[in-house]
Design an enzyme around this catalytic site. Structure first.
Site: not given
Ligand code: BES
Ligand code: ZN
Ligand code: ZN
Length: 509
Positions: A280, A354
């Site tokens: 990230k 997931r």
């Molecule tokens: N933990 C994150 C989702 C999240 C984002 C929670 C912001 C709280 C605040 C999750 O694991 C994630 O990073 N999801 C990705 C999925 C994508 C790579 C398909 C997302 O939402 O960008």
């Molecule tokens: Zn994530």
């Protein structure tokens, strides 16, 4: 926080402050409401003078503090907004506003003039529950790492006065029950707020063990070796890059009713989500310590269920891992075999929630054959884009379950919005070389493709998915828009809501 129920008039109590609710005043409303006559007298006419100058309007969040000339503390008028829109959520926020407004001002005890809050549309027991929520959650602070704290209200008395003294029994019962729930929310927040160096997967397992001891729940913890034997490839893949190995934690509350349902509650417990190899960006990455909020909520739900002795049997599952980049991390392109034999094509290591949930869901289905599954997960940024950060996304394959959760959401003020899950989303998550893929790598319906992925692991069990990415925690940037009863940090979202649902869960038909 203590919340005693007192038959006396609030104004005659010796509290450091008295809280009085006030509806929004009409444009042409000139005379001081009869309600405020006593307050006017107690302040030697100050309330009347402020009213005359139209300094007091009764708008929501309007807080006016008067010091009593007799030195007996303060009177705090809190605006409740229009009478026609009055509801329990207004009470929660108003009481939280008072408690927060008095912070650091030396007041320790508060007397609430309850008849100004328990009016017409909101019955006394419902109003009392809302007062408890507002006082306890509004006063919450995560103080563990502070060397000094300001201190605030420690006791908020619900003063019934003559008008409501006949409701004493009803109010006392409601207060006792709601204190159990809100104290559990506080307990949940304290765990969810812990930083990732402390709140490792093993630490979450320890919290579960301690909870099990306190409430007589059976707790099973699977470590990385057992997970390997069981074939939980999802948890092992996601946790592979961290020196804190993954854990799956099961808690069993046997149920209070004879023919109760078995309801499984499954939580995402990513103790830190860096994104892994699909790392990230740095801004706001610190918030990813809150990526365990779903698992923390499950701990809280089990605690409240056991304390209140809810009718159904409740199985809690925590899927705990830390998602970090390293030489032992899982990678984009990997294929992961999960507990139930289904394979996941990993396209993005940041879609890890997931992947860990696949094992937890598969396991609980096989081992417990639950009547219903509810999962809670800070699953997608897309949830926040779609619904903002006070509302959770609800996806469900079962209208009755969804309806029950929506009703519980309305009652507790933890908002949910149902979103559709269709064959379109199911099609999108199919993999060419495995069973499902964990990302579609195009920004389309991110919350719903994640839900479609999870659905493949519930094996037809009636299921509801709560994507709590937005409401799980508040942030600096959104703080000013947040309900006042939520502090910076973990909200404990889902505990009040799902507990309410479990309290009303019908027996098996
Ligand atoms: N933990 C994150 C989702 C999240 C984002 C929670 C912001 C709280 C605040 C999750 O694991 C994630 O990073 N999801 C990705 C999925 C994508 C790579 C398909 C997302 O939402 O960008
Ligand atoms: Zn994530
Ligand atoms: Zn995550």
């Amino acid at each position: 926080m203590k919340v005693p129920v007192d038959r006396r008039e609030a104004l005659s109590s010796a509290a450091d402050a008295v809280a009085i609710g006030l509806f929004e005043r009409g444009e042409k409303e000139e005379a001081l409401p009869r309600l405020l006559a006593k307050e006017d007298a107690a302040t030697g006419g100050l309330v009347g003078a402020a009213w005359k100058r139209r300094e007091i309007k009764g708008k929501r969040k309007e807080l006016t503090v008067f010091h009593r000339p007799d030195g007996k503390g303060r009177l705090v008028l809190i605006g409740l907004g229009p009478r026609a829109r009055f509801d329990p959520e207004t009470i929660r926020r108003a009481i939280a506003e008072v408690v927060k407004g008095l912070k650091g001002k030396g007041a320790r005890t508060l007397a609430i003039r309850f008849p100004t809050f328990a009016v017409e549309s909101v019955p006394a027991d419902t109003a009392a529950r809302a007062v408890v929520d507002g006082a306890v959650l509004g006063a919450y602070e995560f103080v563990r790492y502070k060397s000094t704290t300001e201190g605030g209200i420690e006791e908020a008395s619900i003063c019934l006065g003559e008008e409501l003294s006949r409701d004493e029994g009803l109010v006392k019962k409601a207060v006792a029950e709601q204190l159990t729930v809100t104290e559990t929310v506080v307990w949940t927040r304290d765990i969810a707020n812990l930083p990732a160096d402390t709140a490792t997967p093993e630490r979450l397992a320890d919290e579960a063990r301690a909870l099990g001891k306190e409430f007589g729940l059976k707790v099973t913890v699977f470590d990385e070796h057992q997970l390997a034997e069981m074939g939980c490839g999802g948890l092992l893949a996601v946790g592979g890059g961290s020196s804190h190995p993954p854990r799956m934690v099961i808690l069993e509350y046997p149920g209070g009713a004879r023919r109760g349902r078995t309801i499984a509650v499954v939580g995402k417990g990513i103790t830190f989500d860096s994104g892994g190899i699909s790392i990230k960006p740095a801004p706001a990455m610190a918030n990813m310590k809150f990526d365990k909020s779903g698992a923390c909520a499950v701990l809280g739900i089990l605690r409240a269920a056991a304390a209140l002795k809810v009718p159904p049997r409740v199985i809690g599952v925590l899927c705990c891992a830390e998602n970090l980049p390293s030489g032992t991390s899982y990678r984009p392109g990997d294929l992961v075999r999960t507990f139930n034999g289904k394979t996941i094509e990993v396209l993005n290591t940041d879609a890890e929630g997931r992947v860990v949930l696949s094992d937890g869901l598969g396991y609980v289905v096989k081992q417990y054959r639950p009547d219903e599954i509810i999962d809670l997960a800070t699953l997608t940024g897309a949830e926040t884009v779609a619904l903002g950060d006070d509302t959770a996304g609800l996806v469900s394959t079962d209208d009755r379950l969804a309806g029950g959760l929506l009703a519980a959401a309305a009652a507790t003020g933890e908002p949910l919005w149902r979103m559709p899950l269709t064959d379109y989303h199911r099609e999108l998550v199919k993999s060419e070389i495995g069973d499902v893929r964990n990302s579609i790598e195009i920004p389309l319906a991110g919350m719903l493709t994640a839900a479609a992925f999870l659905e493949t692991f519930v094996g037809g069990t009636p299921w509801a998915h709560l994507d709590i990415a937005g409401p799980a925690y508040t942030t600096i940037t959104t703080r000013k828009y947040q309900p006042a009863y939520q502090n910076f940090g973990a909200v404990g979202f889902g505990v009040r809501l799902v507990t309410k649902y479990l309290e009303g869960a019908a027996p098996r038909s």
